[in-house]
Design a protein around this motif. Structure first.
Motif, PDB file in Angstrom:
ATOM      1  N   VAL A 242      23.787  51.504  42.081  1.00 15.47           N
ATOM      2  CA  VAL A 242      23.611  51.737  43.516  1.00 15.47           C
ATOM      3  C   VAL A 242      22.491  50.844  44.042  1.00 15.47           C
ATOM      4  O   VAL A 242      22.637  50.177  45.066  1.00 15.47           O
TER       5      VAL A 242
ATOM      6  N   THR B 177      25.356  58.408  50.209  1.00 11.76           N
ATOM      7  CA  THR B 177      25.887  57.380  51.110  1.00 11.76           C
ATOM      8  C   THR B 177      24.882  56.935  52.167  1.00 11.76           C
ATOM      9  O   THR B 177      25.251  56.253  53.126  1.00 11.76           O
TER      10      THR B 177
ATOM     11  N   CYS C 151      26.924  53.880  53.022  1.00 12.64           N
ATOM     12  CA  CYS C 151      27.930  53.388  52.091  1.00 12.64           C
ATOM     13  C   CYS C 151      29.293  53.797  52.640  1.00 12.64           C
ATOM     14  O   CYS C 151      29.641  54.975  52.673  1.00 12.64           O
TER      15      CYS C 151
ATOM     16  N   GLN D  97      31.040  50.192  50.143  1.00 14.87           N
ATOM     17  CA  GLN D  97      30.192  49.049  50.491  1.00 14.87           C
ATOM     18  C   GLN D  97      29.030  49.516  51.361  1.00 14.87           C
ATOM     19  O   GLN D  97      29.230  50.267  52.323  1.00 14.87           O
ATOM     20  N   TRP D  98      27.836  49.047  51.040  1.00 11.33           N
ATOM     21  CA  TRP D  98      26.651  49.372  51.822  1.00 11.33           C
ATOM     22  C   TRP D  98      26.593  48.474  53.045  1.00 11.33           C
ATOM     23  O   TRP D  98      26.654  47.249  52.927  1.00 11.33           O
TER      24      TRP D  98
END
Length: 125
Positions: free
Chosen positions: A5, A84, A107, A111-112
């Motif tokens: 992460v 997230t 997130c 995808q961030w």
């Protein structure tokens, strides 16, 4: 924070840094959520800059790289508040302007993305 992460968040921020320095609005757009905005203080007034307007300004100005300006960007803090959500504090510069950005990330679909950017600018001689 799980290492994978953290690595994903750091990659998003590196793309952000590269896009800023290169003046690459498409690269910047790739790490921002389309509904995001940039918020800052202008002489005591809160201003909200829509993402599309900021990207247009990036496209129209000479890039720091093309101007031969020094690059100094770094992640100062990553705080993940949930699976997230994350807040990333960074520093970057386009001399004589020096920025501290608070990038709120979500997130989305694995995808961030930057959902909101709040920043402060210091002008130095």
């Amino acid at each position: 924070m799980q290492p994978d992460v953290r690595a994903a968040i750091e990659q998003t921020i590196q793309t952000y840094f590269d896009g800023l320095y290169e003046g690459n609005a498409d690269k910047l757009a790739s790490v921002f959520h389309p509904g995001s905005a940039l918020t800052y203080d202008n002489a005591g007034t809160v201003l909200v800059w829509p993402l599309a307007d900021w990207l247009k300004a990036v496209r129209e100005r000479p890039s720091p790289q093309a101007r031969g300006l020094a690059r100094d960007d770094a992640i100062l803090l990553i705080d993940q508040s949930g699976p997230t959500t994350a807040l990333v504090k960074v520093k970057c510069q386009i001399p004589p302007r020096y920025f501290t950005d608070y990038l709120n990330l979500l997130c989305i679909g694995g995808q961030w993305k930057v959902a909101q950017k709040v920043f402060a600018t210091e002008v130095r001689n």
